[in-house]
Motif scaffolding. Structure first.
Motif, PDB file in Angstrom:
ATOM      1  N   ARG A 209       1.149  -1.184  -0.077  1.00 31.41           N
ATOM      2  CA  ARG A 209      -0.232  -0.304   0.358  1.00 31.41           C
ATOM      3  C   ARG A 209       0.507   1.496  -0.285  1.00 31.41           C
ATOM      4  NH1 ARG A 209      -4.208   2.039  -1.629  1.00 31.41           N
ATOM      5  NH2 ARG A 209      -5.577   3.690  -0.500  1.00 31.41           N
TER       6      ARG A 209
ATOM      7  N   GLN B 253       2.431   2.080  -3.781  1.00 33.37           N
ATOM      8  CA  GLN B 253       1.140   2.179  -4.539  1.00 33.37           C
ATOM      9  C   GLN B 253       0.762   4.178  -3.621  1.00 33.37           C
ATOM     10  OE1 GLN B 253      -2.604  -0.038  -3.681  1.00 33.37           O
ATOM     11  NE2 GLN B 253      -1.927  -1.732  -4.596  1.00 33.37           N
TER      12      GLN B 253
ATOM     13  N   ARG C 180       3.856   5.625  -5.107  1.00 33.24           N
ATOM     14  CA  ARG C 180       3.772   5.643  -6.997  1.00 33.24           C
ATOM     15  C   ARG C 180       2.874   7.299  -7.743  1.00 33.24           C
ATOM     16  NH1 ARG C 180       4.163  -0.474  -8.641  1.00 33.24           N
ATOM     17  NH2 ARG C 180       6.258  -0.384  -8.331  1.00 33.24           N
ATOM     18  N   SER C 181       1.482   6.969  -6.464  1.00 38.96           N
ATOM     19  CA  SER C 181       0.835   8.001  -6.927  1.00 38.96           C
ATOM     20  C   SER C 181       1.141   9.196  -6.752  1.00 38.96           C
ATOM     21  CB  SER C 181      -0.444   7.781  -5.887  1.00 38.96           C
ATOM     22  OG  SER C 181      -1.020   6.725  -6.298  1.00 38.96           O
TER      23      SER C 181
END
Length: 794
Positions: A407, A410, A413-414
């Motif tokens: 998580r 993620q 990366r966002s």
């Protein structure tokens, strides 16, 4: 003229067909130019069917069987395509006779030519890969056979570490086999899609040929011929794509076979090594040393990261201090603060991950030690289950932690994608390089965080893989227990159930063992209470002169008291604090008050009966019109036996709420009565004397008080007398027996004295002053054929 023009028009490009009207001279010129160049290619390749057969004339040639063309043929096809592509590009650049070229058509033609050339190039690569895979397949088969021969003669012991590495290789190879299977299924889908596309292109080509053949307008022939040429190129590209998809499918199938052979070879080696694996102390020491080195390197790295974090924190604080108010900060200053903050976060995060990795190294060390103990049989049976539970808990922890790290990846990366997509946003062009540099540093810090988390996930996977091996080895060892180990395991499981903690209170555990022993103590207390109370009520108290009813009451009360002591002792043994009943007592009172009113009423009534003793065991009572002998007084009800030898259950509250006749409350002497009727005209004094004599001669009739006779009245048919006497009875049957005996005696005495016991009788008097009148009664329907006589008296 028209057919000849159509027959030769196919040798021209779509551009030529659209840009000018074909003439016979132009067609002949084109034929002379292309005939020699294309005759050989038309026979050897399938790239130019338009070069070898007229378009739209006659039936289509049958499709030859699909075979892999030699590399020279593919090279010739690509050569031809290159020449056609150069011609098309030259015609586009130079033009023809001043005509204006169609740029859309030219780009589509060149695009198709380039596409066919690309597919042919991919076919060459696929064929080369096919040859290489064929050699690799032969090599894999040879290695499998040679490994089989080698394993037969190999008897040397195998290090556990070597065997463990082979286990990892098998897992990796299994992943490759799965990936190859997925790739093969994808290639099969690609072949199906390519065939569908090729069929669609073939339909378009056939439709274009049909339109060209059916056309009667000379002006439309060039455009239709160009459409046929374009559809033919698209059909060639689709056919080449089908061939390429088939080659890829064959390669993926071969690749899957190779991976399966390698997996089979590794698995065979793994199983053959199993009996010869030796997990020595040296192997364990080597593994511990390797983990120790990793731990030392990690400790040094943690120190370096902490120092670096301190420096970065200082730099970030200085930049934040020098920046001034936020409203006055430039874009470069904001970018600098954000970049330094991201670098500080990256250093802090890396330090936290390194410290967490130290914990996983400790778990790895523990797992290796336990694997050594399992392999060398240095364990107790109960330890295996404990180790398995610890490994299962660790697996859950690792899985949860991995989800958290994924998580975080993620989220990072966002953030990184947003940072890449956001514009610089500076007004001053002089600041743009500085802003870009700080933003680049920010992105680098985010990437470093991603790398650190990815490394942590790899470490988690290694720990999870090691933990899984430990669980598998424990399961395998458990499945191969000896009979003695199975007995020990069964005893251990029984002990685990016996000592299982149900709950705890006041720091003390309530286990299955204490509950079972408490129940056993309660059962023993019940049996002892019943025996002791029965001995006290039936032997001890009667010998002390206690009345039978009092002894029964004391027996019941003694039983309740002993049971209460047994219950409290059992609860204390189970470690249930008595203070719990301060709450439970109120809850029970509310529950009993609403849901158990009758039961509680009868229980309290039973206690009152035992304490007050209005009735006792052995008393002759009559309640609600029923009489009987009291046999027992229980917690809820009292059992009474009737003269018919029937047991009647009466609720205890009925003796307190209703009128009860206790014939033997104070003593067992009762007054009984026998009623006698004699005929009218009998001497009444003699009747009284004989009744008194009958009572005196019966042995169970008391002399004091003396029996007496009452002349109670003149009945319809008899003179009524009552004989009253007193007798000691224990039950209703005994009373009835005395009364029956007296009736026998009275009947005998009356017969001897000539006294007649009256019976019901009626006198009918007829008046005969006049003759009797006789009348026949008429018969009615539905009645029996009987005659009824009526009499009338004057």
């Amino acid at each position: 003229m028209k057919s000849r023009e159509l027959g030769l028009a196919v040798f021209l490009s779509p551009r030529e067909c659209r840009c000018r009207r074909l003439t016979v001279a132009a067609l002949l010129t084109a034929l002379a130019a292309f005939c020699c160049a294309n005759c050989t290619l038309a026979q050897s390749t399938g790239i130019g069917p338009l070069l070898t057969s007229p378009v739209g004339l006659g039936p289509e040639e049958p499709t030859p069987p699909e075979v892999d063309p030699p590399s020279s043929d593919v090279a010739q096809q690509r050569d031809q395509l290159s020449r056609r592509l150069r011609v098309a590009m030259q015609q586009r650049d130079e033009g023809d006779g001043g005509s204006v070229a169609d740029p859309v058509s030219d780009s589509r033609e060149m695009e198709l030519l380039k596409l066919v050339d690309l597919v042919l190039s991919q076919q060459e690569t696929a064929r080369q890969r096919k040859d290489e895979l064929a050699k690799s397949l032969e090599t894999a088969q040879d290695e499998l056979e040679s490994s089989s021969l080698t394993l037969i003669d190999d008897v040397e012991p195998v290090s556990f570490l070597t065997w463990d590495n082979l286990h990892d290789a098998i897992e990796n190879q299994q992943q490759r086999v799965d990936a190859a299977g997925v790739a093969r299924r994808a290639a099969e889908d690609a072949v199906a899609r390519a065939k569908e596309a090729a069929e669609a292109k073939a339909k378009v080509l056939r439709r274009a040929k049909e339109l060209l053949a059916a056309n009667d307008e000379p002006a439309e022939e060039p455009a239709l011929a160009a459409d046929v040429a374009e559809a033919d190129l698209e059909n060639q590209a689709a056919a080449a794509a089908v061939e390429l998809a088939d080659l890829n499918l064959q390669n993926e199938q071969t690749q899957l076979q190779i991976q399966q052979l390698d997996l089979k070879r590794l698995t065979r080696q793994y199983e053959s090594m199993r009996p010869r694996v030796r997990f020595s102390q040296r192997d364990l020491a080597n593994r511990m040393a390797a983990l120790g080195n990793r731990e030392s390197d990690l400790a040094r790295h943690i120190q370096t990261v902490e120092l670096n974090a301190a420096v970065l924190r200082s730099q970030w604080s200085d930049a934040l201090r020098d920046a001034g108010p936020e409203a006055l900060r430039s874009d470069a200053t904001k970018a600098e603060i954000a970049a330094r903050e991201a670098a500080l976060d990256e250093a802090i995060r890396r330090g936290e991950l390194d410290k967490e990795r130290m914990a996983w190294i400790a778990e790895s060390r523990k797992a290796w030690k336990r694997r050594y103990q399992v392999a060398s049989h240095q364990y107790e049976v109960d330890e295996l289950d404990s180790w398995d539970k610890d490994a299962a808990a660790l697996a859950e922890t690792l899985s949860a932690r991995r989800a958290v790290l994924e998580r975080q990846i993620q989220d990072l990366r966002s953030v990184l994608a947003e940072e890449r997509a956001s514009p610089p946003g500076v007004d001053d062009e002089a600041e743009n390089p500085a802003v870009e540099r700080w933003r680049r540093d920010l992105r680098d810090s985010l990437r470093d965080q991603l790398d650190a988390i990815s490394e942590q996930i790899l470490q988690l996977d290694d720990t999870a893989r090691l933990n899984g091996k430990l669980r598998d080895e424990i399961t395998d060892r458990t499945s191969r227990f000896t009979p003695g180990e199975w007995i020990a395991e069964a005893w251990r499981r029984l002990g685990a159930v016996w000592s299982y903690e149900l709950l705890h209170s006041d720091g003390q555990s309530i286990r299955v063992s204490t509950v079972v022993l408490g129940l056993l103590l309660l059962v023993v207390g019940y049996l002892l209470s019943k025996r002791v109370s029965r001995w006290m009520g039936r032997r001890l108290l009667p010998r002390l002169g206690v009345h039978e009813g009092g002894a029964a009451a004391l027996e019941s009360l003694g039983f309740y008291g002993l049971m209460l002591i047994s219950m409290l002792t059992a609860l204390r043994f189970v470690n249930v604090p008595l203070t719990v009943f301060t709450f439970l007592g109120g809850a029970a009172a509310i529950g009993l008050g609403f849901g158990s009113q009758n039961v509680l009423n009868n229980f309290i009534s039973g206690l009152i009966l035992l304490a007050e003793r209005p009735i006792r065991v052995g008393d002759l009572v009559e309640v609600a019109g029923l009489a009987g002998l009291v046999e027992s007084i229980g917690m809820r009800s009292t059992r009474i036996r009737t003269p018919q030898n029937l047991e009647m259950i009466v609720p205890n509250s009925a003796f307190l709420e209703n009128n009860v006749v206790n014939w033997t409350l104070s003593d067992r002497t009762v007054r009984c009565c026998v009623e006698v009727g004699v005929a009218y005209g009998s001497p009444t004094r003699d009747v009284a004397r004989w009744l008194k004599r009958a009572a005196d001669e019966h042995g169970l009739v008391h002399n004091k008080p003396e029996p007496f006779v009452w002349f109670v009245g003149f009945g319809d048919n008899a003179l009524l007398f009552e004989l009253h006497f007193f007798a000691t009875v224990r039950n209703v049957a005994e009373r009835r027996r005395i009364e029956s005996d007296l009736r026998f005696i009275i009947d005998q005495f009356f017969r001897e004295a000539g006294l007649v016991i009256a019976f019901p009788q009626r006198d009918v008097h007829l008046t005969t002053e006049r003759p009797l009148e006789i009348r026949w009664a008429p018969e009615e329907e539905g009645n029996a054929p009987e005659r009824q006589f009526g009499r009338q008296t004057a």
